[in-house]
Design an enzyme around this catalytic site. Structure first.
Site, short mmCIF file in Angstrom:
data_model
loop_
_atom_site.label_atom_id
_atom_site.label_comp_id
_atom_site.label_asym_id
_atom_site.label_seq_id
_atom_site.Cartn_x
_atom_site.Cartn_y
_atom_site.Cartn_z
N ASP A 1 34.58 99.30 -48.96
CA ASP A 1 33.44 99.85 -48.00
C ASP A 1 33.47 101.37 -47.88
OD1 ASP A 1 31.33 99.43 -46.43
OD2 ASP A 1 32.37 98.58 -44.80
N ASP A 2 32.41 101.84 -47.69
CA ASP A 2 32.15 103.57 -47.37
C ASP A 2 33.11 103.95 -46.11
OD1 ASP A 2 30.72 102.43 -45.62
OD2 ASP A 2 28.86 103.74 -46.06
N ASP B 1 34.81 102.32 -39.23
CA ASP B 1 34.16 103.10 -37.96
C ASP B 1 35.12 102.54 -36.74
OD1 ASP B 1 33.14 104.30 -35.65
OD2 ASP B 1 31.35 104.60 -36.79
#
Length: 181
Positions: A111-112, A115
């Protein structure tokens, strides 16, 4: 960073982000190559499972660097589409659009960004044996991933290259009388 002259202002209860960071294409590419080096040193992989949509570009870059051809996706929605011109910064309900079979053994999960960790936890439950790698991590989500490149403060909103539009801006001297946006 220039802002929309009439931005949608979310209340502090809705929007937990106090500042923004823009990640450029060269920076993202450099970080993906560094992540690939870390992952290469860990071992051999069956393939990659990208978390859509944010994980698609990093997954493609890592796949190239590790010469992996088998790529799949899990599709989870946690941030909805904004009705204004702003990014949707408030998470909604998690919705699974696509899962993959198995427990992830031997696979890279890419994933980027992690969070709050909400999406990451759900995906980790589905694929507990996958090696979870992200380009970027924030403190709340960091314990969920196995490998990441950079950590950002929790209150920073990250804009990725696919989130922004580059455009020419005239020099200040030639814009006398124009409103700065």
């Amino acid at each position: 960073m220039a802002t929309d002259p009439t931005p949608h202002e979310a209340s502090p209860a809705e929007n937990p982000y106090k500042d923004e960071i823009v990640v450029s294409w060269p920076e993202l590419h450099r970080d993906a190559r560094y992540l690939s080096r870390l992952l290469h040193d860990i071992g051999d992989w069956k393939g990659i499972i990208a978390i859509t949509r944010g994980g698609l570009v990093p997954a493609a870059l890592v796949a190239r660097e590790l010469d992996l051809r088998l790529i799949d996706t899990v599709c989870v929605v946690s941030y909805g589409a904004s009705t204004s011109a702003d990014a949707e910064k408030v998470q909604g309900d998690l919705r699974w659009l696509k899962r993959v079979p198995g427990d992830g053994d031997g696979w890279l999960l890419i994933d980027d960004l992690v969070d709050t960790g909400r999406t990451a936890k759900a995906v980790r439950e589905e694929l507990p044996k996958a090696h979870f790698a992200t380009l970027y991590a924030k403190p709340l989500g960091r314990p969920i991933v196995d490998t990441f490149v950079k950590e950002f403060k929790q209150e920073k909103w990250i804009y990725f290259p696919w989130d922004i539009d580059y455009r020419f801006v005239s020099p200040i001297r030639t814009r006398r009388g124009e409103r700065e946006i």
